[in-house]
Design a protein around this motif. Structure first.
Motif, PDB file in Angstrom:
ATOM      1  N   LEU A   5      -7.108   5.995  44.533  1.00 42.43           N
ATOM      2  CA  LEU A   5      -7.932   4.802  44.389  1.00 42.43           C
ATOM      3  C   LEU A   5      -9.053   5.112  43.408  1.00 42.43           C
ATOM      4  N   ILE A   6      -9.277   4.230  42.443  1.00 43.45           N
ATOM      5  CA  ILE A   6     -10.324   4.446  41.447  1.00 43.45           C
ATOM      6  C   ILE A   6     -11.343   3.321  41.560  1.00 43.45           C
ATOM      7  N   GLU A   7     -12.607   3.702  41.707  1.00 48.93           N
ATOM      8  CA  GLU A   7     -13.663   2.714  41.890  1.00 48.93           C
ATOM      9  C   GLU A   7     -14.853   3.001  40.989  1.00 48.93           C
ATOM     10  N   GLY A   8     -15.644   1.975  40.746  1.00 55.99           N
ATOM     11  CA  GLY A   8     -16.844   2.094  39.934  1.00 55.99           C
ATOM     12  C   GLY A   8     -17.305   0.723  39.490  1.00 55.99           C
ATOM     13  N   LEU A   9     -18.478   0.657  38.925  1.00 55.19           N
ATOM     14  CA  LEU A   9     -19.011  -0.598  38.418  1.00 55.19           C
ATOM     15  C   LEU A   9     -18.183  -1.090  37.228  1.00 55.19           C
ATOM     16  N   PRO A  10     -18.299  -2.376  36.878  1.00 56.97           N
ATOM     17  CA  PRO A  10     -17.651  -2.855  35.655  1.00 56.97           C
ATOM     18  C   PRO A  10     -18.081  -2.020  34.451  1.00 56.97           C
ATOM     19  N   GLY A  11     -17.121  -1.623  33.656  1.00 52.81           N
ATOM     20  CA  GLY A  11     -17.433  -0.863  32.455  1.00 52.81           C
ATOM     21  C   GLY A  11     -17.518   0.634  32.645  1.00 52.81           C
ATOM     22  N   GLY A  13     -14.919   2.514  33.280  1.00 43.87           N
ATOM     23  CA  GLY A  13     -13.680   3.136  32.808  1.00 43.87           C
ATOM     24  C   GLY A  13     -12.589   3.235  33.853  1.00 43.87           C
ATOM     25  N   LYS A  14     -12.629   2.376  34.866  1.00 39.66           N
ATOM     26  CA  LYS A  14     -11.611   2.424  35.926  1.00 39.66           C
ATOM     27  C   LYS A  14     -10.212   2.209  35.368  1.00 39.66           C
ATOM     28  N   THR A  15     -10.038   1.167  34.579  1.00 36.16           N
ATOM     29  CA  THR A  15      -8.715   0.841  34.058  1.00 36.16           C
ATOM     30  C   THR A  15      -8.231   1.921  33.096  1.00 36.16           C
ATOM     31  N   THR A  16      -9.105   2.396  32.222  1.00 38.39           N
ATOM     32  CA  THR A  16      -8.732   3.446  31.282  1.00 38.39           C
ATOM     33  C   THR A  16      -8.263   4.693  32.019  1.00 38.39           C
ATOM     34  N   LEU A  17      -9.014   5.098  33.034  1.00 39.25           N
ATOM     35  CA  LEU A  17      -8.640   6.290  33.786  1.00 39.25           C
ATOM     36  C   LEU A  17      -7.328   6.072  34.524  1.00 39.25           C
ATOM     37  N   ALA A  18      -7.148   4.920  35.144  1.00 35.22           N
ATOM     38  CA  ALA A  18      -5.917   4.650  35.895  1.00 35.22           C
ATOM     39  C   ALA A  18      -4.695   4.734  34.978  1.00 35.22           C
ATOM     40  N   GLU A  19      -4.789   4.118  33.819  1.00 31.05           N
ATOM     41  CA  GLU A  19      -3.662   4.116  32.882  1.00 31.05           C
ATOM     42  C   GLU A  19      -3.366   5.527  32.378  1.00 31.05           C
ATOM     43  N   ARG A  20      -4.402   6.282  32.077  1.00 31.84           N
ATOM     44  CA  ARG A  20      -4.191   7.626  31.540  1.00 31.84           C
ATOM     45  C   ARG A  20      -3.683   8.592  32.617  1.00 31.84           C
ATOM     46  N   LEU A  21      -4.169   8.446  33.852  1.00 31.95           N
ATOM     47  CA  LEU A  21      -3.635   9.258  34.936  1.00 31.95           C
ATOM     48  C   LEU A  21      -2.150   8.996  35.131  1.00 31.95           C
ATOM     49  N   CYS A  22      -1.791   7.715  35.098  1.00 33.70           N
ATOM     50  CA  CYS A  22      -0.386   7.358  35.280  1.00 33.70           C
ATOM     51  C   CYS A  22       0.471   7.928  34.152  1.00 33.70           C
ATOM     52  N   THR A  23       0.018   7.781  32.918  1.00 35.55           N
ATOM     53  CA  THR A  23       0.766   8.308  31.774  1.00 35.55           C
ATOM     54  C   THR A  23       0.909   9.817  31.852  1.00 35.55           C
ATOM     55  N   LEU A  24      -0.157  10.491  32.217  1.00 38.59           N
ATOM     56  CA  LEU A  24      -0.116  11.945  32.324  1.00 38.59           C
ATOM     57  C   LEU A  24       0.849  12.387  33.415  1.00 38.59           C
ATOM     58  N   ALA A  25       0.826  11.694  34.551  1.00 37.95           N
ATOM     59  CA  ALA A  25       1.740  12.037  35.638  1.00 37.95           C
ATOM     60  C   ALA A  25       3.193  11.852  35.211  1.00 37.95           C
ATOM     61  N   LEU A  26       3.470  10.769  34.510  1.00 39.12           N
ATOM     62  CA  LEU A  26       4.832  10.520  34.046  1.00 39.12           C
ATOM     63  C   LEU A  26       5.280  11.593  33.058  1.00 39.12           C
ATOM     64  N   HIS A  27       4.388  12.020  32.180  1.00 36.55           N
ATOM     65  CA  HIS A  27       4.714  13.080  31.221  1.00 36.55           C
ATOM     66  C   HIS A  27       5.054  14.390  31.926  1.00 36.55           C
ATOM     67  N   GLU A  28       4.463  14.582  33.105  1.00 36.61           N
ATOM     68  CA  GLU A  28       4.704  15.805  33.866  1.00 36.61           C
ATOM     69  C   GLU A  28       5.868  15.655  34.848  1.00 36.61           C
ATOM     70  N   GLY A  29       6.613  14.538  34.759  1.00 38.58           N
ATOM     71  CA  GLY A  29       7.783  14.347  35.600  1.00 38.58           C
ATOM     72  C   GLY A  29       7.488  13.824  36.993  1.00 38.58           C
ATOM     73  N   CYS A  30       6.291  13.286  37.194  1.00 34.10           N
ATOM     74  CA  CYS A  30       5.922  12.737  38.505  1.00 34.10           C
ATOM     75  C   CYS A  30       6.054  11.224  38.451  1.00 34.10           C
ATOM     76  N   ALA A  31       6.891  10.651  39.314  1.00 31.29           N
ATOM     77  CA  ALA A  31       7.019   9.203  39.383  1.00 31.29           C
ATOM     78  C   ALA A  31       5.651   8.607  39.694  1.00 31.29           C
ATOM     79  N   SER A  32       5.227   7.643  38.890  1.00 33.53           N
ATOM     80  CA  SER A  32       3.883   7.103  39.047  1.00 33.53           C
ATOM     81  C   SER A  32       3.837   5.642  38.629  1.00 33.53           C
ATOM     82  N   ARG A  33       2.930   4.907  39.257  1.00 30.94           N
ATOM     83  CA  ARG A  33       2.739   3.503  38.905  1.00 30.94           C
ATOM     84  C   ARG A  33       1.278   3.146  39.130  1.00 30.94           C
ATOM     85  N   TRP A  34       0.710   2.384  38.189  1.00 34.32           N
ATOM     86  CA  TRP A  34      -0.657   1.922  38.379  1.00 34.32           C
ATOM     87  C   TRP A  34      -0.690   0.409  38.347  1.00 34.32           C
TER      88      TRP A  34
END
Length: 229
Positions: A5-11, A13-34
């Motif tokens: 779960l990613i939380e914080g005030l508007p602005g 970087g919640k969405t940026t972090l969520a997308e990049r975590l998901c992409t990184l996990a997929l690159h490492e062979g971990c099934a992931s969805r955000w």
């Protein structure tokens, strides 16, 4: 771990972090969805608070969490939800001057416990200053729209919050509420200082802290960050 779960005030970087975590996990062979907070097919919170009664909203959110937990309990996918623990639930309850936020949050954590969740909390050092910076970055149209919306909420009327200054005060009050909830959480919490332009540092800190063994080695994070640029 099956849920981040990613939380914080508007602005922050919640969405940026969520997308990049998901992409990184997929690159490492971990099934992931955000899941984007505003997604029409979001698995947890109602699409629009206006579609249901204000009294029923927390119950509907808890029912959404129960459905989600039951659906993903047996899969091996890493699910990443941004803005769902606080922003689209607790924040709305605060706006409505709800007195049952603590009760709601205890039940929320009980429901998610079997998924072994972790919460990443992006916290600027000064919430009011961050709100002013976010308003300047997002522009006058966004600022007027959000300020006008918040001004009409029961919380703003009760505390005399008006216009852009009232909006900054609201986000500061909301940050303090989130601080209090984070303090009593039983699930692991990763508190990261949110600063514009430091997305790589935030990603590295997040991955290093939650450490799924299949994709969290520090040296691999550095290589993947370069690949993602």
């Amino acid at each position: 771990m099956r849920l981040v779960l990613i939380e914080g005030l508007p602005g922050t970087g919640k969405t940026t972090l969520a997308e990049r975590l998901c992409t990184l996990a997929l690159h490492e062979g971990c099934a992931s969805r955000w899941y984007l907070e505003e997604a029409a097919d979001h698995p947890v919170h109602p699409r629009s608070p206006g579609a249901i009664t204000l009294e029923d909203y927390p119950l509907r959110c808890l029912q959404g969490w129960e459905r989600f937990a039951n659906e993903v309990r047996s899969d091996d996918t890493l699910h990443i939800l941004e803005g769902s623990a606080f922003q689209s639930t607790v924040r709305f309850m605060m706006e409505q001057n709800r007195a049952d936020i603590d009760d709601y949050f205890r039940r929320f954590e009980e429901i998610l416990a079997p998924l072994r969740p972790a919460l990443i909390y992006l916290r600027p050092e000064d919430a009011a200053s961050h709100s002013r910076a976010a308003a300047a970055h997002r522009g006058s149209d966004w600022t007027r729209k959000v300020a006008a919306y918040l001004e009409q909420t029961p919380y703003a009327r009760r505390h005399g919050l008006r216009g852009e200054i009232g909006m900054h005060r609201f986000w500061a009050d909301y940050a303090h509420l989130c601080d209090a909830l984070v303090h009593v959480l039983a699930m692991p919490v990763v508190k990261i200082t949110a600063e514009p332009g430091h997305e790589n540092r935030v990603l590295t800190e997040a991955v290093s802290a939650i450490s799924p063994t299949s994709w969290a080695a520090r040296e691999r994070v550095a290589r993947q960050l370069k690949a993602l640029e």
